[in-house]
Design a protein around this motif. Structure first.
Motif, PDB file in Angstrom:
ATOM      1  N   PHE A  39      47.679  38.055  45.425  1.00  8.59           N
ATOM      2  CA  PHE A  39      47.979  39.471  45.229  1.00  8.59           C
ATOM      3  C   PHE A  39      48.655  39.722  43.879  1.00  8.59           C
ATOM      4  N   ALA A  40      49.392  38.742  43.368  1.00 11.68           N
ATOM      5  CA  ALA A  40      49.935  38.851  42.014  1.00 11.68           C
ATOM      6  C   ALA A  40      48.798  38.790  40.998  1.00 11.68           C
ATOM      7  N   GLN A  41      47.807  37.930  41.258  1.00 11.95           N
ATOM      8  CA  GLN A  41      46.635  37.860  40.388  1.00 11.95           C
ATOM      9  C   GLN A  41      45.878  39.191  40.398  1.00 11.95           C
ATOM     10  N   LEU A  42      45.736  39.770  41.571  1.00 12.10           N
ATOM     11  CA  LEU A  42      45.044  41.050  41.691  1.00 12.10           C
ATOM     12  C   LEU A  42      45.783  42.141  40.927  1.00 12.10           C
ATOM     13  N   GLU A  43      47.087  42.198  41.083  1.00 12.01           N
ATOM     14  CA  GLU A  43      47.877  43.225  40.402  1.00 12.01           C
ATOM     15  C   GLU A  43      47.818  43.042  38.888  1.00 12.01           C
ATOM     16  N   ALA A  44      47.885  41.785  38.436  1.00 11.84           N
ATOM     17  CA  ALA A  44      47.800  41.522  36.997  1.00 11.84           C
ATOM     18  C   ALA A  44      46.460  41.988  36.440  1.00 11.84           C
ATOM     19  N   THR A  45      45.399  41.801  37.212  1.00 12.00           N
ATOM     20  CA  THR A  45      44.079  42.265  36.782  1.00 12.00           C
ATOM     21  C   THR A  45      44.028  43.788  36.753  1.00 12.00           C
ATOM     22  N   CYS A  46      44.599  44.431  37.746  1.00  9.87           N
ATOM     23  CA  CYS A  46      44.580  45.897  37.822  1.00  9.87           C
ATOM     24  C   CYS A  46      45.338  46.540  36.657  1.00  9.87           C
ATOM     25  N   VAL A  47      46.421  45.903  36.204  1.00 12.62           N
ATOM     26  CA  VAL A  47      47.223  46.497  35.123  1.00 12.62           C
ATOM     27  C   VAL A  47      46.748  46.048  33.746  1.00 12.62           C
ATOM     28  N   GLY A  48      45.628  45.335  33.690  1.00 14.90           N
ATOM     29  CA  GLY A  48      45.023  45.010  32.413  1.00 14.90           C
ATOM     30  C   GLY A  48      45.547  43.779  31.722  1.00 14.90           C
ATOM     31  N   ALA A  49      46.106  42.824  32.493  1.00 15.56           N
ATOM     32  CA  ALA A  49      46.623  41.598  31.871  1.00 15.56           C
ATOM     33  C   ALA A  49      45.511  40.638  31.485  1.00 15.56           C
ATOM     34  N   GLY A  50      44.305  40.846  32.000  1.00 16.71           N
ATOM     35  CA  GLY A  50      43.209  39.955  31.680  1.00 16.71           C
ATOM     36  C   GLY A  50      42.069  40.096  32.667  1.00 16.71           C
ATOM     37  N   ILE A  51      41.209  39.085  32.666  1.00 17.77           N
ATOM     38  CA  ILE A  51      40.066  39.029  33.576  1.00 17.77           C
ATOM     39  C   ILE A  51      40.426  38.104  34.729  1.00 17.77           C
TER      40      ILE A  51
END
Length: 330
Positions: free
Chosen positions: A256-268
């Motif tokens: 879920f941290a990976q998902l949130e990071a993706t949603c906020v534009g931290a990467g792919i």
């Protein structure tokens, strides 16, 4: 609803003075059943299901020293060691499994007696069933399955422990577990539950800012989001197997941290489709990156015949059958 989430259990010890020396070996053919306290069997079952003294005490409404004392008394009465401590908590010995199986029959008989007195037309389930599952799959699929079982059986307590890790060779602390890949250990009865898909996903904001990769080689110019390699406990999720030579720039042990990071534009992100599609992320390079992994359902051998475990197993199979399109989208 009585579904509770727990962090992965930490190994514990019996209180000082409560871990007895190996009991003597009496002539078991002369054991008098009148010396046994049937209620002590409830304590053995509680620890067998939870793998922890404190959790068993909480389920029984007593303190952990009482649980330890009652199990010690049962071991002395039988002249057998019923439980042994491992890195994942307390587990039944072979003798303990045999005793616990008989104890389940007594527990089930008590439940049927309660149903008969209360005028229940159909038997209801009682007690506690504990499920281990990966963070994402456990939350999105196991939770509604457990909720459905609870609606049918209000007397049942359901506990869900979420952690993306490999099952131990000597499992304890759960009745039923879901794991990514194949599960080790002869103490488990396993079956394939479902497959699920992972792919590359990004937010619209990230793609507008950084552009979209046109080929796998382009991923080296982007920040990848995935698990922390050095802490990963599931070999099937090793990024090197799926995207060799690419190192994540943002990593987490929690999907879920990976998902949130993706949603906020931290990467792919390399994410399960059932999570990414819910978040309305954009799928990238679907033909080049389409990872399929199995989810295995595992049950401890001594829990296979337990009615609550069977009910949860059936509910999980129904959940993945009803929502197959989320797990393996077109």
């Amino acid at each position: 609803m009585q579904i509770r989430w727990f962090r992965a259990p930490v190994p514990e010890s019996r209180p000082a003075g409560e871990d007895p020396a190996p009991p003597p070996s009496p002539d078991h053919s002369r054991l008098d059943p009148r010396r046994l306290r049937a209620d002590d069997l409830r304590y053995l079952l509680a620890v067998a299901r939870t793998g922890r003294l404190v959790a068993a005490a909480d389920a029984l409404g007593v303190d952990h020293t009482t649980v330890s004392r009652r199990i010690t008394a049962l071991e002395k009465s039988l002249g057998l060691r019923l439980m042994e401590r491992g890195s994942e908590g307390w587990a039944l010995t072979d003798a303990g499994k045999a005793v616990a199986e008989s104890a389940r029959a007594i527990e089930d008989a008590l439940s049927r007696a309660v149903d008969a007195v209360s005028g229940q037309d159909t038997p209801s389930l009682h007690g506690t069933v504990r499920v281990n599952a990966p963070d994402g799959f456990g939350t999105v699929f196991a939770t509604p399955a457990l909720a459905r079982v609870r609606r049918r059986h209000p007397g049942l307590q359901a506990e869900l422990i979420t952690a993306t890790r490999q099952l131990a060779l000597h499992p304890s602390g759960f009745d039923l577990a879901l794991a990514i890949g194949k599960t080790p250990g002869s103490r488990l009865v396993t079956e394939h539950l479902t497959d699920y898909a992972l792919g590359l996903y990004a937010s619209d904001e990230y793609l507008a800012r950084c552009g979209s990769p046109e080929a796998l080689a382009d991923l080296r110019e982007h920040a990848l989001i995935f698990y922390i390699e050095s802490m990963l406990q599931v070999g099937d999720l090793d990024i090197e197997r799926h995207l060799p030579g690419i190192t994540p720039a943002f990593s987490s042990t929690n999907v879920f941290a990976q998902l949130e990071a993706t949603c906020v534009g931290a990467g792919i992100g390399v994410l399960p489709s059932f999570l990414a599609d819910r978040a309305q992320l954009r799928r990238l390079l679907p033909d080049e990156v389409d990872i399929r992994l199995p989810i295995t359902l595992a049950v401890r051998r001594e829990a296979v015949t337990h009615p609550a475990v069977r009910a949860v197993r059936d509910a999980l199979h129904q959940e993945v059958a009803d929502r197959a399109a989320e797990l393996l989208p077109e």
